[in-house]
Design an enzyme around this catalytic site. Structure first.
Site, PDB file in Angstrom:
ATOM      1  N   LYS A  76      58.050 -83.397   1.167  1.00 28.56           N
ATOM      2  CA  LYS A  76      58.152 -82.835   2.521  1.00 28.56           C
ATOM      3  C   LYS A  76      57.765 -83.563   3.676  1.00 28.56           C
ATOM      4  O   LYS A  76      56.382 -83.846   2.963  1.00 28.56           O
ATOM      5  CB  LYS A  76      58.401 -81.488   2.715  1.00 28.56           C
ATOM      6  CG  LYS A  76      57.717 -80.436   4.233  1.00 28.56           C
ATOM      7  CD  LYS A  76      57.726 -79.214   4.024  1.00 28.56           C
ATOM      8  CE  LYS A  76      57.767 -78.806   5.220  1.00 28.56           C
ATOM      9  NZ  LYS A  76      57.700 -77.558   5.322  1.00 28.56           N
ATOM     10  N   SER A 141      60.328 -73.624   6.339  1.00 31.84           N
ATOM     11  CA  SER A 141      60.667 -74.736   7.265  1.00 31.84           C
ATOM     12  C   SER A 141      60.984 -75.932   6.089  1.00 31.84           C
ATOM     13  O   SER A 141      61.026 -77.061   6.487  1.00 31.84           O
ATOM     14  CB  SER A 141      59.883 -75.457   7.955  1.00 31.84           C
ATOM     15  OG  SER A 141      58.362 -75.557   6.996  1.00 31.84           O
ATOM     16  N   SER A 165      57.985 -70.906   3.618  1.00 29.82           N
ATOM     17  CA  SER A 165      58.340 -71.582   3.742  1.00 29.82           C
ATOM     18  C   SER A 165      58.757 -72.537   2.735  1.00 29.82           C
ATOM     19  O   SER A 165      59.810 -73.529   2.458  1.00 29.82           O
ATOM     20  CB  SER A 165      57.743 -73.287   4.402  1.00 29.82           C
ATOM     21  OG  SER A 165      57.212 -72.232   5.738  1.00 29.82           O
TER      22      SER A 165
END
Length: 465
Positions: A76, A141, A165
């Site tokens: 990420k 996210s 997330s």
């Protein structure tokens, strides 16, 4: 080859059936083929190939460094990576070479992320080559991380989990997503959002794979004072596990408004499955759950404001015209009350586990993945808060939790369920999750890379809700 598990592809590398260079090239080609998903901000093609070549040299000696040696993975874009920019998908850090606020992975400065299942589900007639279909979101996210694994661009991805997330997009993308016990994985290099809740998350296509990654990453790190010593764990999860001595808790407060019939059906199905196999299944109460969303967002706003003060537009970012001079007036008043409520939420979990419950079984999200067109019609902050209702209490208590894909909804999209465990019992949690995964037989994504590899995909029978 791209559809294999980490264990399977690691064995193929050791046996010489594929090289790390060849495997990495396949992943890079798959990233290019699926670029319309917008899963990646930065692709380190040259560096990846160089590292793959070094892995091949190690493999030739017969002494690979570990179970992940030569296996391509994704990270990420809020982990600082040496000599590679880290943007957090924000305009503020576009040029930062080493922020994020969660939603459905729809609001990033580099555009929204598309869910591969919107193109690949056997219940949908959309073409793989048509990026303009009526697509669905990944959740966030860590939506890019989830899309990368689901689309067979990498075998695992690291995300971050502050309030769900990794588990949220894991559920919507038909993946296993593990949020470990707070402190079990180092946060060094992870750009902080909410220090007291942030943990690195692990996204894979199977529970076995998640366990393999956890075993490599867990433990103390002198560069992160919050890390703790990892408990002793066996080399791998047991293939056979007797669940007859287990007690599975079903929190009654998790029958939340907006829970879809498909999600409720899978929750009930899994509970019945445990009971029929001999486990004791009982309803439990977590009475302060109803306050958790408000509590979480007060704490989140306070810690985010503190952490993001470093990005003040002097060295990184841009100046905002918004007047924020009054934002801190009530921090102390609300922050203290939220901290008190957080303790009560944590005590609820302790009470339940002290009563003899081994794990809690809950939904992960309210429903399957929303259509992008529907998602953007609503207030994104409110929608995101609703989607976190089942996941964020775990972060406030620092507990381990994992989402496991269960079945396809009536729309042909994945539905996941969450298992919540006790502090530092991540391995036990994954053992139970692996048993559940074996019983559910979730269909592998029908997302073939090319005709030559179709025979290498593991065939499973799709299960509708």
């Amino acid at each position: 080859m791209l559809g294999l598990s980490i264990k399977e592809v690691s064995q193929a590398l050791k046996e010489g059936r594929v090289s790390a260079t060849e495997l990495t090239r396949k992943c890079i080609n798959q990233i290019k083929k699926t670029s319309y998903l917008n899963a990646f901000i930065t692709v380190t093609e040259e560096s990846a190939m160089e590292q793959a070549q070094r892995a091949d040299k190690r493999l030739c000696t017969g002494k690979p460094l570990g179970p992940l040696d030569g296996v391509p993975f994704s990270v990420k874009d809020n982990f600082c990576t040496e000599y590679v920019r880290t943007t957090c998908a924000s305009n503020m850090l576009k040029a930062f070479p080493l922020f994020w606020v969660r939603a459905g992975s729809t609001d990033g400065a580099f555009g929204p992320v598309r869910n591969p299942w919107g193109y690949a589900s056997p219940y949908r007639e959309q073409s793989l080559e048509d990026p303009d279909v009526d697509w669905v979101i990944t959740g966030g996210s860590s939506g890019g991380s989830a899309a990368a694994v689901a689309a067979l661009c990498s075998f695992l991805a690291l995300g971050s989990d502050t309030g769900g997330s990794t588990r949220n997009p894991g559920s919507l993308c038909g993946l296993v997503a593990l949020k470990p016990t707070y402190g079990l994985l180092s946060r060094h290099g992870l750009i902080p959002l909410v220090n007291s809740m942030d943990v690195p998350g692990i996204i894979t296509r199977s529970v076995h794979d998640a366990a393999a990654v956890l075993r490599v990453l867990q433990g103390r790190d002198k560069k992160d004072s919050t890390t703790i010593q990892a408990p002793d764990t066996p080399p791998s999860l047991p293939e056979l596990f007797d669940i007859r001595d287990l007690c599975i808790g079903i929190p009654k407060e998790y029958h939340a408004p907006g829970l879809s019939p498909d999600s409720l059906a899978q929750w009930s199905r899994a509970a019945a499955m445990f009971e029929q196999a001999g486990a004791r299944v009982q309803e439990v109460s977590l009475p302060h759950t109803r306050y958790s969303i408000v509590c979480y967002h007060v704490l989140c706003c306070c810690e985010v404001a503190s952490n993001m003060a470093r990005f003040d537009g002097l060295e990184y970012g841009h100046r905002s015209a918004v007047d924020t001079s009054t934002d801190a007036i009530n921090y102390e008043h609300y922050f203290k009350k939220a901290q008190q409520m957080r303790r009560l939420i944590s005590e609820d979990f302790k009470t339940v586990f002290n009563s003899g419950v081994d794990v809690l079984l809950t939904p992960t999200t309210l429903s399957d993945a929303a259509r992008f067109a529907d998602f953007i019609q609503e207030d994104n902050r409110t929608r995101s808060a609703q989607e976190d209702v089942f996941t964020q209490p775990v972060n406030m208590a620092g507990l381990p939790a994992v989402t496991v894909p269960t079945a396809l909804s009536s729309r042909g999209l994945p539905i996941g369920l969450q298992l919540i465990g006790q502090t530092l019992q991540d391995w036990k949690l994954l053992t139970i999750a692996h048993w559940m995964e074996q019983q559910l037989n979730f269909p592998m994504i029908n997302f073939h890379t090319d005709s030559n590899e179709r025979g290498e995909q593991r065939e499973r029978t799709p299960t509708a809700a």
